[in-house]
Design a protein around this motif. Structure first.
Motif, PDB file in Angstrom:
ATOM      1  N   VAL A 117       2.285 -55.622  16.626  1.00  0.00           N
ATOM      2  CA  VAL A 117       1.103 -56.787  18.042  1.00  0.00           C
ATOM      3  C   VAL A 117       0.282 -55.903  17.727  1.00  0.00           C
ATOM      4  CG1 VAL A 117       0.748 -57.423  19.204  1.00  0.00           C
ATOM      5  CG2 VAL A 117       3.140 -57.130  20.037  1.00  0.00           C
ATOM      6  N   THR A 118       0.720 -54.335  17.115  1.00  0.00           N
ATOM      7  CA  THR A 118      -0.804 -53.527  16.712  1.00  0.00           C
ATOM      8  C   THR A 118      -1.097 -53.784  15.403  1.00  0.00           C
ATOM      9  OG1 THR A 118      -0.056 -51.913  18.733  1.00  0.00           O
ATOM     10  CG2 THR A 118      -1.967 -51.066  16.847  1.00  0.00           C
ATOM     11  N   ALA A 119      -0.255 -54.023  14.504  1.00  0.00           N
ATOM     12  CA  ALA A 119      -0.572 -54.277  13.060  1.00  0.00           C
ATOM     13  C   ALA A 119      -1.096 -55.736  12.744  1.00  0.00           C
ATOM     14  CB  ALA A 119       1.070 -54.378  12.519  1.00  0.00           C
ATOM     15  N   ALA A 120      -0.156 -56.290  13.419  1.00  0.00           N
ATOM     16  CA  ALA A 120      -0.554 -58.170  13.663  1.00  0.00           C
ATOM     17  C   ALA A 120      -3.408 -57.760  14.416  1.00  0.00           C
ATOM     18  CB  ALA A 120      -0.820 -59.063  14.376  1.00  0.00           C
ATOM     19  N   PHE A 121      -2.632 -57.384  14.981  1.00  0.00           N
ATOM     20  CA  PHE A 121      -4.272 -56.385  15.503  1.00  0.00           C
ATOM     21  C   PHE A 121      -4.775 -56.259  14.347  1.00  0.00           C
ATOM     22  CE2 PHE A 121      -7.122 -53.615  18.437  1.00  0.00           C
ATOM     23  CZ  PHE A 121      -7.667 -54.216  18.903  1.00  0.00           C
ATOM     24  N   ASN A 122      -4.655 -55.646  13.680  1.00  0.00           N
ATOM     25  CA  ASN A 122      -5.542 -54.430  12.654  1.00  0.00           C
ATOM     26  C   ASN A 122      -5.858 -55.595  11.455  1.00  0.00           C
ATOM     27  OD1 ASN A 122      -6.330 -52.195  11.341  1.00  0.00           O
ATOM     28  ND2 ASN A 122      -4.637 -51.027  10.679  1.00  0.00           N
ATOM     29  N   LEU A 123      -4.898 -56.058  11.349  1.00  0.00           N
ATOM     30  CA  LEU A 123      -5.080 -57.350  10.412  1.00  0.00           C
ATOM     31  C   LEU A 123      -5.782 -58.263  10.049  1.00  0.00           C
ATOM     32  CD1 LEU A 123      -1.401 -57.166   8.563  1.00  0.00           C
ATOM     33  CD2 LEU A 123      -3.218 -56.399   7.218  1.00  0.00           C
ATOM     34  N   ASN A 124      -6.014 -58.724  11.929  1.00  0.00           N
ATOM     35  CA  ASN A 124      -6.392 -59.951  11.991  1.00  0.00           C
ATOM     36  C   ASN A 124      -8.110 -59.496  12.017  1.00  0.00           C
ATOM     37  OD1 ASN A 124      -7.358 -62.080  13.860  1.00  0.00           O
ATOM     38  ND2 ASN A 124      -8.601 -61.264  15.189  1.00  0.00           N
ATOM     39  N   ILE A 125      -8.561 -58.192  11.876  1.00  0.00           N
ATOM     40  CA  ILE A 125      -9.824 -57.813  11.892  1.00  0.00           C
ATOM     41  C   ILE A 125     -10.605 -58.157  10.731  1.00  0.00           C
ATOM     42  CG2 ILE A 125      -9.776 -56.041   9.978  1.00  0.00           C
ATOM     43  CD1 ILE A 125     -11.495 -53.954  12.136  1.00  0.00           C
ATOM     44  N   LEU A 126      -9.887 -58.556   9.682  1.00  0.00           N
ATOM     45  CA  LEU A 126      -9.910 -59.180   7.741  1.00  0.00           C
ATOM     46  C   LEU A 126      -9.914 -60.523   8.011  1.00  0.00           C
ATOM     47  CD1 LEU A 126      -7.663 -57.325   6.035  1.00  0.00           C
ATOM     48  CD2 LEU A 126      -9.390 -56.713   5.956  1.00  0.00           C
ATOM     49  N   SER A 127      -9.383 -61.058   9.475  1.00  0.00           N
ATOM     50  CA  SER A 127      -9.694 -62.461   9.027  1.00  0.00           C
ATOM     51  C   SER A 127     -10.858 -62.654   9.707  1.00  0.00           C
ATOM     52  CB  SER A 127      -8.197 -63.520   9.794  1.00  0.00           C
ATOM     53  OG  SER A 127      -7.421 -63.448   9.665  1.00  0.00           O
ATOM     54  N   HIS A 128     -11.654 -62.194  10.866  1.00  0.00           N
ATOM     55  CA  HIS A 128     -12.341 -61.847  11.558  1.00  0.00           C
ATOM     56  C   HIS A 128     -13.696 -62.196  10.203  1.00  0.00           C
ATOM     57  CE1 HIS A 128     -15.077 -60.356  15.248  1.00  0.00           C
ATOM     58  NE2 HIS A 128     -16.020 -62.122  14.730  1.00  0.00           N
ATOM     59  N   LEU A 129     -13.664 -60.914   9.747  1.00  0.00           N
ATOM     60  CA  LEU A 129     -14.659 -61.021   8.625  1.00  0.00           C
ATOM     61  C   LEU A 129     -14.463 -62.473   7.762  1.00  0.00           C
ATOM     62  CD1 LEU A 129     -14.388 -57.332   7.704  1.00  0.00           C
ATOM     63  CD2 LEU A 129     -16.163 -57.763  10.064  1.00  0.00           C
ATOM     64  N   ASN A 130     -13.794 -62.641   7.297  1.00  0.00           N
ATOM     65  CA  ASN A 130     -13.669 -63.432   6.516  1.00  0.00           C
ATOM     66  C   ASN A 130     -13.994 -64.822   7.589  1.00  0.00           C
ATOM     67  OD1 ASN A 130     -12.630 -62.279   4.894  1.00  0.00           O
ATOM     68  ND2 ASN A 130     -10.536 -63.725   5.238  1.00  0.00           N
ATOM     69  N   ASN A 131     -13.763 -65.620   8.822  1.00  0.00           N
ATOM     70  CA  ASN A 131     -14.567 -66.410   9.783  1.00  0.00           C
ATOM     71  C   ASN A 131     -16.223 -66.397   9.667  1.00  0.00           C
ATOM     72  OD1 ASN A 131     -12.055 -68.050   9.897  1.00  0.00           O
ATOM     73  ND2 ASN A 131     -11.488 -66.126  10.983  1.00  0.00           N
ATOM     74  N   THR A 132     -16.617 -65.441  10.036  1.00  0.00           N
ATOM     75  CA  THR A 132     -17.602 -64.445  10.150  1.00  0.00           C
ATOM     76  C   THR A 132     -18.499 -64.737   9.551  1.00  0.00           C
ATOM     77  OG1 THR A 132     -16.840 -63.743  12.544  1.00  0.00           O
ATOM     78  CG2 THR A 132     -19.305 -62.898  11.834  1.00  0.00           C
ATOM     79  N   PHE A 133     -18.358 -63.726   8.347  1.00  0.00           N
ATOM     80  CA  PHE A 133     -19.785 -63.262   7.167  1.00  0.00           C
ATOM     81  C   PHE A 133     -18.771 -64.147   5.893  1.00  0.00           C
ATOM     82  CE2 PHE A 133     -19.306 -59.839   9.640  1.00  0.00           C
ATOM     83  CZ  PHE A 133     -20.656 -59.924  10.276  1.00  0.00           C
ATOM     84  N   GLY A 134     -17.950 -65.566   5.967  1.00  0.00           N
ATOM     85  CA  GLY A 134     -17.160 -65.860   4.266  1.00  0.00           C
ATOM     86  C   GLY A 134     -17.481 -64.810   3.668  1.00  0.00           C
ATOM     87  N   ALA A 135     -16.596 -63.935   3.858  1.00  0.00           N
ATOM     88  CA  ALA A 135     -15.883 -62.955   3.522  1.00  0.00           C
ATOM     89  C   ALA A 135     -14.013 -63.084   2.226  1.00  0.00           C
ATOM     90  CB  ALA A 135     -15.758 -61.592   3.821  1.00  0.00           C
ATOM     91  N   ASP A 136     -13.686 -62.951   1.854  1.00  0.00           N
ATOM     92  CA  ASP A 136     -12.264 -63.446   1.042  1.00  0.00           C
ATOM     93  C   ASP A 136     -10.902 -62.374   1.074  1.00  0.00           C
ATOM     94  OD1 ASP A 136     -13.294 -62.032  -1.253  1.00  0.00           O
ATOM     95  OD2 ASP A 136     -12.829 -63.544  -2.557  1.00  0.00           O
ATOM     96  N   PHE A 137     -11.267 -61.751   2.222  1.00  0.00           N
ATOM     97  CA  PHE A 137     -10.216 -60.535   2.094  1.00  0.00           C
ATOM     98  C   PHE A 137      -8.823 -61.782   2.593  1.00  0.00           C
ATOM     99  CE2 PHE A 137     -13.410 -57.768   3.920  1.00  0.00           C
ATOM    100  CZ  PHE A 137     -12.694 -56.352   3.617  1.00  0.00           C
TER     101      PHE A 137
END
Ligand code: SAH
Ligand code: AVI
Length: 324
Positions: free
Chosen positions: A216-236
């Motif tokens: 779960v902590t790994a998923a929490f850590n990786l989710n930061i990249l999806s958040h940046l993709n959604n908020t800033f249009g990044a493509d992590f």
């Protein structure tokens, strides 16, 4: 600042302009050790994943803090006194505050402050529904910057800043001092601070807490990249990174990274950033304190300890402090 009505009461929203946020994010990614602020963990999914973390057998922090609260809540309520306004920094699911709300007389208001807006609104609504006599005034803001407090109908005798969870540990000592100064400001004259801190302990216990077997902590850590993709249009590509958490003994902190599994580039706004194979991106520090070390830091922000409580194994402490 805008004010929109909701079921809890009124939601106050305060925040940096989007381009300032993007500039800060890019500054972090241009450093030699690429860094993403842990505040970006907390979109709706990140807040849900954090709730799951709090229930993991390895993550002793939440259940230990809850046990200390249950054991000493009467004394805490007495120290808080009647007609106080409770301002909770990083309120999340507003679970721990319920223990205090069940024991405090005639509260003036409850002001939960959190950056994860939808989660804040849902949690504030639930508190308002379960405690109809209490005025609930949520504030969606980055609490590292001073923010305007909403005006409760009942004028509070004093403000109590409540900061559970050991979230203070997610800030460097310098940033933690700045944050304690913001709390000093928000507490105002006669104000107090009730704060949870995670204590130093065996590295195996710590590394297990941040590397749970169910991932779960790994998923929490990786989710930061999806958040940046959604908020800033990044493509992590979150699938191209792996979670690492290790204890740095000399700094007294858990360090969480995302390690790139290959050489890749990521585009954010107009910028393209190269990430090397095996390169680490720092996403979080979680500092562990001694009580004395924390008291020294708090003193620099103008707080004096009145009382603190710990569990029998001295894993976690809750400290009650007053302004000088
Ligand atoms: N207080 C809860 C939640 C801790 S998780 C508990 O003790 O279990 C940390 C919380 O702080 C999350 O809800 C997150 O959204 C919030 N948070 C993190 N950084 C923040 C920031 N800079 N400003 C406002 N809220 C923040
Ligand atoms: C919110 N904060 C205190 C948590 C911690 O333990 O540092 C965030 C967290 N990171 C990984 N697991 C939990």
């Amino acid at each position: 600042m805008s004010v929109t009505s909701n079921r809890a009461a009124y939601l106050t929203e305060q925040g940096d302009a989007a381009d300032e946020e993007l500039g800060n994010l890019l500054d972090g990614l241009r450093q030699r050790l690429k860094t993403i602020s842990p505040k970006y963990f907390y979109d709706e999914r990140g807040s849900q994943l954090f709730e799951q973390i709090t229930e993991l057998p390895e993550y002793y922090l939440t259940r230990t803090e809850l046990a200390i609260m249950h054991r000493h809540v009467e004394e805490m309520a007495q120290l808080i006194g009647p007609e106080a306004s409770l301002i909770e920094f990083g309120s999340g699911s507003s679970q721990k505050i319920r223990i205090l709300l069940d024991h405090i007389d005639a509260l003036a208001a409850y002001v939960p402050v959190d950056i994860s807006k939808d989660h804040l609104v849902a949690s504030a609504d639930a508190i308002a529904a379960d405690y109809p006599a209490i005025e609930v005034l949520p504030v969606a803001a980055d609490f590292t910057q001073p923010f305007a407090l909403p005006d409760p109908v009942v004028t509070p005798i004093r403000n109590i800043v409540y900061f559970p969870g050991s979230t203070i540990g997610n800030f460097s000592p310098e940033a933690a001092l700045d944050l304690l100064k913001v709390m000093h400001h928000e507490a105002g004259a006669g104000g107090r601070l009730l704060i949870g801190i995670d204590l130093r302990k065996d590295r195996n216990i710590l590394e297990r807490a941040y590397n749970d077997a169910s991932g779960v902590t790994a998923a929490f850590n990786l989710n930061i990249l999806s958040h940046l993709n959604n908020t800033f249009g990044a493509d992590f590509d979150p699938a191209a990174y792996r979670h690492v958490a290790e204890y740095n003994d000399s700094a007294g902190r858990i360090e969480m990274y995302l390690v790139s599994e290959k050489g890749q580039t990521v585009t954010i706004g107009r910028e393209t950033i190269a990430v090397a194979d095996g390169e680490r991106i720092l996403t979080e520090h979680s500092h562990k304190y001694t009580f004395e070390g924390f008291a020294e830091l708090a003193a620099q922000a103008g707080f004096r300890p009145i009382k603190h409580w710990t569990d029998a194994d001295e894993m976690f402490a809750i400290c009650f402090l007053e302004r000088d």
